[in-house]
Design a protein around this motif. Structure first.
Motif, PDB file in Angstrom:
ATOM      1  N   THR A 262     -15.702 -47.512 -46.241  1.00  8.30           N
ATOM      2  CA  THR A 262     -14.326 -47.473 -45.739  1.00  8.30           C
ATOM      3  C   THR A 262     -14.081 -46.208 -44.929  1.00  8.30           C
ATOM      4  O   THR A 262     -14.459 -45.108 -45.347  1.00  8.30           O
ATOM      5  N   PHE A 263     -13.442 -46.401 -43.785  1.00  5.16           N
ATOM      6  CA  PHE A 263     -12.872 -45.288 -43.020  1.00  5.16           C
ATOM      7  C   PHE A 263     -11.362 -45.412 -43.156  1.00  5.16           C
ATOM      8  O   PHE A 263     -10.784 -46.473 -42.895  1.00  5.16           O
ATOM      9  N   LEU A 264     -10.702 -44.332 -43.552  1.00  4.29           N
ATOM     10  CA  LEU A 264      -9.254 -44.337 -43.715  1.00  4.29           C
ATOM     11  C   LEU A 264      -8.696 -43.076 -43.076  1.00  4.29           C
ATOM     12  O   LEU A 264      -9.191 -41.975 -43.348  1.00  4.29           O
ATOM     13  N   ASP A 265      -7.717 -43.239 -42.189  1.00  9.45           N
ATOM     14  CA  ASP A 265      -7.068 -42.048 -41.647  1.00  9.45           C
ATOM     15  C   ASP A 265      -5.560 -42.237 -41.609  1.00  9.45           C
ATOM     16  O   ASP A 265      -5.045 -43.355 -41.623  1.00  9.45           O
ATOM     17  N   VAL A 266      -4.866 -41.097 -41.596  1.00  7.78           N
ATOM     18  CA  VAL A 266      -3.407 -41.089 -41.642  1.00  7.78           C
ATOM     19  C   VAL A 266      -2.929 -39.735 -41.140  1.00  7.78           C
ATOM     20  O   VAL A 266      -3.652 -38.736 -41.230  1.00  7.78           O
ATOM     21  N   GLY A 267      -1.736 -39.696 -40.602  1.00  4.10           N
ATOM     22  CA  GLY A 267      -1.159 -38.440 -40.178  1.00  4.10           C
ATOM     23  C   GLY A 267      -0.532 -37.688 -41.346  1.00  4.10           C
ATOM     24  O   GLY A 267      -0.033 -38.291 -42.297  1.00  4.10           O
ATOM     25  N   ALA A 268      -0.549 -36.364 -41.268  1.00  5.66           N
ATOM     26  CA  ALA A 268       0.086 -35.562 -42.317  1.00  5.66           C
ATOM     27  C   ALA A 268       1.596 -35.752 -42.337  1.00  5.66           C
ATOM     28  O   ALA A 268       2.237 -35.500 -43.362  1.00  5.66           O
ATOM     29  N   ALA A 269       2.173 -36.202 -41.211  1.00  6.95           N
ATOM     30  CA  ALA A 269       3.615 -36.427 -41.123  1.00  6.95           C
ATOM     31  C   ALA A 269       3.962 -37.914 -41.183  1.00  6.95           C
ATOM     32  O   ALA A 269       5.018 -38.335 -40.716  1.00  6.95           O
TER      33      ALA A 269
END
Length: 332
Positions: A262-269
Motif C-alpha cells: 500500500t502507498f498512502l499519502d495525505v496532506g498535513a492540513a
C-alpha cells in the motif's frame, strides 16, 4: 445545511501554516456543498463542467489515447473510460492495469475527477480504467462500493483484451475514491476475488466518523469543511450510520492482514489526516507493506486543484516512484 455558510464552522484550532504555494488557492474553490437537493445538483454540475475528458487529456494527446466503454454493474451498465499509451513500448507481461475510482464525497463527481495518474500511462505503459458508480443519497453505501468491485472484476476478467498483465492489477483513488479503493481491496481479499498487486490511496476518506482532531483543526478549509463532511457522511452512511461496516468504512476493519502493498499519502492540513495515519498504523500492525507520506501544509485534494504547485509535483513523483519500485521487484 449549507456547507458554504462560514458561521456553521467552528473557529479553527491552533495549527501549522499552509504550504505557501497552496495557502491562497483553497479560497477560490467551492466546498463540497451537498447538504440539500439544490446544492447537490449545483455542485454536481460544477464538477461535471470542470472534470471532462478534454481537460483530463490536456497536454497528453500525443502520448495517451482513450476509449469509451459500457461495462456491467450490479444495477446495469456503467460508463467507463480506458486510457492506454498511444505507442506501447512495454511487453504485456510487465504492463500494469490500474482501476481508478473517482472522488466527490460519494455523492458527486464523475470518472475524470481526481484522475492524476495518467503519468503512469506515459511512463509505465499502464492501462487505466476509470468508471462511473452510483451516488448517494439516491444510492448510499454499499452501492458505490459494489459498483467499484464489479469494475475491478470486469477489468481482471478482460486483462488480455485490455492489454495488461493480470498479475499487475492495482486499485487507486483519492478522497471518496480512496474509500472505495480500500473497500474494494478488502472485498477482493474476503471474496477470493481478483488478486491485487498494490493499492494507492490518496488522502482517502476511510472512516464514517467525523470526530477526529484534524477535522476540527482544518474544518474551515475548502474543498471539504467540517460541515460538508457531516452532510456527506449522512448521505453516504445513513443518518444512524447504518451503512457503515468494515468495507464501506475501512478503519472499522479488525484485521487488515492479507491486503496488498500500500502507498498512502495525505496532506498535513487535510481533514482526513488523522484517520489516514490510523489506517497506515493498522496496516503496519497487520503486516502489510505500507509507505506513508504526509505532505506539509497541504489541504485536501491539493494536487487536483493546484497541479502545478511544487508540492503537488512532489506528491505525483512519489506515487510514480512507488509504482516503479513495486514492479521492479520482479527483476530483483
Amino acid at each position: 445545511m449549507s456547507a458554504s455558510v462560514s458561521t456553521s464552522t467552528p473557529a479553527p484550532m491552533v495549527r501549522p501554516a499552509l504550504d505557501p504555494d497552496l495557502a491562497a488557492v483553497h479560497r477560490g474553490i467551492p466546498t463540497l456543498d451537498v447538504g440539500t437537493d439544490e446544492e447537490r445538483a449545483a455542485y454536481r454540475e460544477f464538477l461535471h463542467t470542470i472534470f471532462t475528458l478534454q481537460n483530463t487529456l490536456r497536454g497528453k494527446e500525443e502520448t495517451v489515447v482513450s476509449e469509451e466503454r459500457d461495462i456491467p454493474g450490479p444495477a446495469g451498465p456503467m460508463r467507463a473510460t480506458i486510457f492506454r499509451p498511444k505507442h506501447q513500448t512495454h511487453s504485456v507481461d510487465e504492463i500494469p492495469g490500474v482501476l481508478h475510482i473517482h472522488g466527490g464525497g460519494l455523492s458527486s463527481g464523475n470518472r475524470y475527477l481526481g484522475l492524476t495518474v495518467l503519468d503512469w500511462v506515459e511512463t509505465l505503459g499502464a492501462v487505466v480504467v476509470t468508471a462511473e458508480y452510483r451516488l448517494a443519497p439516491e444510492h448510499p453505501h454499499p452501492a458505490p462500493l459494489e459498483d467499484s468491485y464489479a469494475a475491478l472484476q470486469w477489468m481482471s476478467a478482460h486483462a488480455a483484451e485490455l492489454g495488461f498483465s493480470p498479475r499487475n492489477l492495482v486499485v487507486t483513488g483519492g478522497s471518496a475514491g480512496g474509500n472505495l479503493a480500500a473497500g474494494v481491496a478488502l472485498l477482493a481479499r474476503d471474496r477470493q476475488g481478483p488478486t491485487l498487486r498494490g493499492q494507492v490511496l490518496m488522502y482517502p476518506w476511510l472512516d464514517d466518523r467525523t470526530d477526529w482532531p484534524s477535522v476540527h483543526q482544518y474544518g474551515d478549509i475548502a474543498p471539504v469543511t467540517e460541515a460538508d463532511l457531516l452532510d456527506a457522511s449522512t448521505l453516504a452512511f445513513g443518518a444512524n450510520h447504518e451503512h457503515a461496516d468494515l468495507y464501506t468504512a475501512p478503519t472499522r476493519a479488525p484485521d487488515l492482514s492479507g491486503l496488498p502493498p500500500t502507498f498512502l499519502d495525505v496532506g498535513a492540513a487535510d481533514v482526513f489526516r488523522d484517520q489516514d495515519l490510523a489506517y497506515a498504523a493498522a496496516l503496519w500492525r497487520d503486516g502489510v507493506a505500507t509507505e506513508l507520506h504526509v505532505w506539509p501544509g497541504a489541504w485536501h485534494g491539493f494536487d487536483v486543484f493546484a497541479p502545478d504547485a511544487p508540492i503537488s509535483r512532489r506528491a505525483g513523483a512519489a506515487r510514480l516512484d512507488w509504482m516503479r519500485r513495486l514492479f521492479s521487484s520482479d527483476r530483483a
